[in-house]
Design a protein around this motif. Structure first.
Motif, PDB file in Angstrom:
ATOM      1  N   ASN A 281       9.953   2.452  -7.132  1.00 35.99           N
ATOM      2  CA  ASN A 281       8.874   2.412  -6.149  1.00 35.99           C
ATOM      3  C   ASN A 281       7.668   1.617  -6.662  1.00 35.99           C
ATOM      4  OD1 ASN A 281       7.463   3.240  -3.730  1.00 35.99           O
ATOM      5  ND2 ASN A 281       6.360   4.704  -5.010  1.00 35.99           N
ATOM      6  N   LEU A 282       7.224   1.914  -7.901  1.00 39.81           N
ATOM      7  CA  LEU A 282       6.037   1.238  -8.422  1.00 39.81           C
ATOM      8  C   LEU A 282       6.291  -0.247  -8.683  1.00 39.81           C
ATOM      9  CD1 LEU A 282       4.479   3.886 -10.845  1.00 39.81           C
ATOM     10  CD2 LEU A 282       3.604   3.098  -8.638  1.00 39.81           C
ATOM     11  N   LEU A 283       7.485  -0.570  -9.156  1.00 39.64           N
ATOM     12  CA  LEU A 283       7.789  -1.985  -9.415  1.00 39.64           C
ATOM     13  C   LEU A 283       7.874  -2.766  -8.103  1.00 39.64           C
ATOM     14  CD1 LEU A 283      10.370  -1.508 -12.304  1.00 39.64           C
ATOM     15  CD2 LEU A 283       8.173  -2.701 -12.483  1.00 39.64           C
TER      16      LEU A 283
ATOM     17  N   MET B  16      -5.237  -3.983  -9.519  1.00 43.82           N
ATOM     18  CA  MET B  16      -5.238  -4.026 -10.987  1.00 43.82           C
ATOM     19  C   MET B  16      -4.608  -2.748 -11.556  1.00 43.82           C
ATOM     20  SD  MET B  16      -6.413  -6.727 -12.548  1.00 43.82           S
ATOM     21  CE  MET B  16      -7.021  -8.274 -11.885  1.00 43.82           C
ATOM     22  N   ASP B  17      -4.936  -1.613 -10.938  1.00 41.09           N
ATOM     23  CA  ASP B  17      -4.373  -0.339 -11.393  1.00 41.09           C
ATOM     24  C   ASP B  17      -2.866  -0.302 -11.117  1.00 41.09           C
ATOM     25  OD1 ASP B  17      -6.731   0.588 -12.356  1.00 41.09           O
ATOM     26  OD2 ASP B  17      -7.159   1.964 -10.682  1.00 41.09           O
ATOM     27  N   LEU B  18      -2.484  -0.740  -9.919  1.00 43.87           N
ATOM     28  CA  LEU B  18      -1.075  -0.679  -9.527  1.00 43.87           C
ATOM     29  C   LEU B  18      -0.214  -1.535 -10.452  1.00 43.87           C
ATOM     30  CD1 LEU B  18       1.060   0.261  -7.490  1.00 43.87           C
ATOM     31  CD2 LEU B  18       0.422  -1.663  -6.023  1.00 43.87           C
ATOM     32  N   ILE B  19      -0.631  -2.753 -10.735  1.00 42.55           N
ATOM     33  CA  ILE B  19       0.185  -3.616 -11.589  1.00 42.55           C
ATOM     34  C   ILE B  19      -0.013  -3.309 -13.071  1.00 42.55           C
ATOM     35  CG2 ILE B  19       0.356  -5.484  -9.884  1.00 42.55           C
ATOM     36  CD1 ILE B  19      -1.779  -6.977 -11.256  1.00 42.55           C
ATOM     37  N   GLY B  20      -0.968  -2.432 -13.389  1.00 41.68           N
ATOM     38  CA  GLY B  20      -1.017  -1.853 -14.738  1.00 41.68           C
ATOM     39  C   GLY B  20      -1.605  -2.727 -15.820  1.00 41.68           C
ATOM     40  N   ILE B  21      -2.593  -3.568 -15.453  1.00 43.54           N
ATOM     41  CA  ILE B  21      -3.221  -4.432 -16.466  1.00 43.54           C
ATOM     42  C   ILE B  21      -4.033  -3.552 -17.439  1.00 43.54           C
ATOM     43  CG2 ILE B  21      -4.788  -6.387 -16.818  1.00 43.54           C
ATOM     44  CD1 ILE B  21      -2.183  -7.034 -15.270  1.00 43.54           C
ATOM     45  N   PRO B  22      -3.780  -3.650 -18.760  1.00 47.12           N
ATOM     46  CA  PRO B  22      -4.388  -2.706 -19.720  1.00 47.12           C
ATOM     47  C   PRO B  22      -5.914  -2.755 -19.786  1.00 47.12           C
ATOM     48  CG  PRO B  22      -2.542  -3.872 -20.733  1.00 47.12           C
ATOM     49  CD  PRO B  22      -2.783  -4.523 -19.403  1.00 47.12           C
ATOM     50  N   LEU B  23      -6.528  -3.953 -19.582  1.00 48.33           N
ATOM     51  CA  LEU B  23      -7.982  -4.051 -19.706  1.00 48.33           C
ATOM     52  C   LEU B  23      -8.546  -4.798 -18.494  1.00 48.33           C
ATOM     53  CD1 LEU B  23     -10.537  -3.687 -21.484  1.00 48.33           C
ATOM     54  CD2 LEU B  23     -10.023  -5.909 -22.498  1.00 48.33           C
TER      55      LEU B  23
ATOM     56  N   ARG C  36       0.831  -1.214   0.000  1.00 51.89           N
ATOM     57  CA  ARG C  36       0.000   0.000   0.000  1.00 51.89           C
ATOM     58  C   ARG C  36       0.862   1.260   0.000  1.00 51.89           C
ATOM     59  NH1 ARG C  36      -2.956  -1.471  -2.202  1.00 51.89           N
ATOM     60  NH2 ARG C  36      -4.270  -3.243  -1.773  1.00 51.89           N
ATOM     61  N   GLU C  37       1.934   1.218   0.777  1.00 53.71           N
ATOM     62  CA  GLU C  37       2.728   2.435   1.004  1.00 53.71           C
ATOM     63  C   GLU C  37       3.897   2.508   0.027  1.00 53.71           C
ATOM     64  OE1 GLU C  37       1.776   4.600   3.392  1.00 53.71           O
ATOM     65  OE2 GLU C  37       0.090   3.243   3.785  1.00 53.71           O
ATOM     66  N   ASN C  38       4.393   3.735  -0.186  1.00 57.96           N
ATOM     67  CA  ASN C  38       5.601   3.903  -0.980  1.00 57.96           C
ATOM     68  C   ASN C  38       6.774   3.222  -0.281  1.00 57.96           C
ATOM     69  OD1 ASN C  38       4.389   5.334  -3.010  1.00 57.96           O
ATOM     70  ND2 ASN C  38       4.715   7.307  -1.990  1.00 57.96           N
ATOM     71  N   VAL C  39       7.705   2.735  -1.071  1.00 61.43           N
ATOM     72  CA  VAL C  39       8.861   2.029  -0.519  1.00 61.43           C
ATOM     73  C   VAL C  39       9.934   3.063  -0.172  1.00 61.43           C
ATOM     74  CG1 VAL C  39      10.567   0.234  -0.964  1.00 61.43           C
ATOM     75  CG2 VAL C  39       8.275   0.043  -1.945  1.00 61.43           C
ATOM     76  N   LYS C  40      10.349   3.046   1.078  1.00 55.59           N
ATOM     77  CA  LYS C  40      11.219   4.115   1.590  1.00 55.59           C
ATOM     78  C   LYS C  40      12.555   4.220   0.861  1.00 55.59           C
ATOM     79  CE  LYS C  40       9.731   5.089   6.303  1.00 55.59           C
ATOM     80  NZ  LYS C  40       8.961   3.900   6.738  1.00 55.59           N
TER      81      LYS C  40
END
Ligand SMILES: [Zn+2]
Length: 563
Positions: free
Chosen positions: A24-26, A516-523, A12-16
């Motif tokens: 961070n996102l990966l 789903m948004d975080l891992i970036g699935i297109p559909l 959930r949180e940003n990686v310090k």
């Protein structure tokens, strides 16, 4: 893949300790995990994307006729001694000894081994040309690993090496690789520039870099607003126009206690930076040299290195500076110093300027070259700046940051001469083989794609690279119809060859949507309340609107999207 029974986690949180958006996102999406500084685990989804990137590169390499091989990482140190690169790469090389005390290194780049491999094949001109490549792990002991996958100590690299009988052959081989690189990066949907660069520790005749344009790139790209000029700042030439000198004023000392820094001089004495110089003492292959640029310019160490044909260019220690200038750091200058003085071309047009006096707390003002000191050599040794004149067309220069995702080198005969790779021509004379080397960092490509494709909610993978192209979300797993419909759609899509992810976890809908948004699935296809009307909700990752699609139209809809 079904999430409930899979290795899958998100944060959930940003990686310090991640200092880049992509790192961070990966890490938050569970695709990578830092193991130690500059060393990463690729977890299932991250590895899937990495494999897709590799496959694009492999296909483009194979189209050129290049052949894939795999070299070892563990390499006898003496091979790098023979090529002269052991000292050049220095502490960046991981070195170790085997149980018998024989020194080995973990390969940071593989020119030497490919020369050895080529030597097993090449006897005469009939055995040329050819191109070998590999995907293989490299090790570089970076002093400052950072930016997630961008500056790391262990990474996979695609490196290729071309072998030709002459420079014309090299030009053809080089062009093939250049085109294959462009095709690869285009397929990845990257926004990139191709810039000329320093040949660095590789040596050779020409180096070009493929730079992904991003906010955090470590490289400064020099671009022109008018023409196609593109260069790494390290090698970008500067244009200098000589301007007439002013009448000389009398030289005088200026008392400047505790203001050895340029900005303090500007503030305290109201002298503009174009009336001051920066004098720095460098050790250039162990010889001290005073290097002068205008105070508002930056010294370019790569240009210095080229000018002297030097191996090591570094700032002199405080001790050396104080010995040579007989003053505290900050007060060194050209007048009366007993070492070579190299000045930027711009110094030639300066008159009545300020320099350090080689005396603590003093500067000289109204200094003029030739009257007050002699310059040993003028050269282009400064960095180009935004709004400078383009060296090619006179247009205006601007900068972008870049991540180097690929590079291509015309090496010439540097390695074949050092390591004895020769062929017999038709007249039975021996010639060195002419080489090129070509690298792509798939991990850096992955990071650059995330840097270029993300929003506040996570990653937006391009279709060709997403770990899964379709995400099926079951809103309430306690409702049997949702479960069976989810399973049915999952099987339909799998059978149609679609890479589909089924979120069948017992989680709240919000958690599932966020993932789903975080891992970036297109559909995303949502199986929920609308099922009562025989419909599912469909949403593209890069759009806000939700559409309703009839159950029996889901497969055609997905197929159309994937076209
Ligand atoms: Zn231009």
């Amino acid at each position: 893949m079904k999430l409930k029974s899979s290795y899958f986690f998100t944060l959930r949180e940003n990686v310090k300790d991640e200092d880049s958006v992509s790192g961070n996102l990966l890490a938050r999406s569970g695709m990578i995990k830092k193991n130690s500084s500059g060393v990463y685990m690729y977890l299932p989804m991250g590895y899937k994307v990495l494999k897709k990137i590799e496959q694009i590169i492999r296909e483009e390499m194979n189209k050129t006729g290049a052949q894939e091989v795999l070299m070892p990482s563990l390499i006898p140190e003496e091979i790098y001694e023979a090529s002269g690169r052991r000292a050049l790469i220095g502490a960046s090389m991981f070195a170790l000894k085997d149980r018998f005390g024989k020194p080995f290194v973990l390969g940071p780049t593989h020119e030497e081994l490919f020369v050895m491999a080529a030597n097993h094949h090449v006897k005469s001109y009939k055995d040329l040309p050819f191109n070998l490549y590999q995907f293989q792990t490299k090790f570089r002991d970076e002093p400052r690993p950072r930016f997630g996958l961008i500056r790391v100590r262990e990474f996979i690299m695609k490196d290729a090496y071309s072998f030709d009988k002459d420079l014309d052959g090299l030009t053809l081989s080089y062009q093939k690789m250049y085109d294959a690189y462009k095709a690869s990066f285009d397929r990845m949907g990257l926004n990139y520039k191709i810039v000329t660069a320093d040949t660095g520790v590789m040596g050779g005749l020409l180096s070009e870099e493929f730079q992904a344009v991003t906010d955090i790139g470590e490289d400064r790209l020099v671009l022109c607003d008018t023409c196609e000029f593109a260069s790494n700042i390290e090698v970008s030439p500067c244009v200098t126009h000589d301007i007439p000198l002013e009448p000389f004023k009398d030289l005088s000392e200026l008392y400047t206690p505790n203001v050895g820094k340029i900005k303090d001089l500007v503030e305290n004495y109201q002298i503009s930076e174009d009336k001051m110089t920066k004098s720095m003492i460098y050790m250039i292959d162990k010889t001290a040299v005073l290097v002068m640029v205008r105070a508002d310019d930056e010294i370019n160490e790569v240009k210095l290195q080229k000018l002297f044909g030097a191996t090591v260019v570094e700032l002199a220690s405080a001790e050396v500076v104080e010995n040579l200038s007989h003053a505290k750091i900050g007060y060194a200058g050209p007048i009366g110093i007993n070492i070579k003085i190299v000045a930027d071309h711009r110094i030639r047009s300066m008159s009545n300027f300020l320099v350090g006096a080689n005396k603590t707390d003093y500067h000289f003002q109204n200094v003029n070259v030739d009257r007050d000191f002699k310059v040993t050599q003028y050269a282009d040794i400064r960095n180009i700046k935004p709004n400078d004149e383009c060296p090619k067309c006179g247009g205006k220069i601007y900068f972008n940051n870049g991540i180097e995702i690929g590079n291509t080198f015309k090496l010439g005969d540097k390695y074949s001469k050092a390591l004895g790779l020769e062929y017999l021509d038709a007249d039975n004379t021996l010639h060195p083989v002419i080489m090129g080397s070509y690298g792509i960092g798939p991990g850096r490509c992955l990071a650059a794609i995330v840097e270029q494709n993300h929003d506040d909610f996570g990653i937006l993978w391009p279709k060709a690279l997403a770990p899964y192209t379709v995400g099926l979300v079951i809103i309430n797993t306690k409702i049997e119809l949702q479960n069976t419909t989810g399973e049915d759609l999952y099987q339909q899509l799998l059978q149609a060859g679609v890479e589909v992810l089924l979120d069948d976890r017992d989680e709240r809908a919000g958690v599932k949507f966020n993932d789903m948004d975080l891992i970036g699935i297109p559909l995303r296809i949502t199986i929920g309340k609308t099922l009562e009307q025989g419909k599912v909700e469909v949403k593209f990752r890069n759009e806000k609107e939700i559409q309703l699609v009839d159950l029996d139209q889901v497969l055609p809809f997905v197929k159309n999207f994937l076209k």
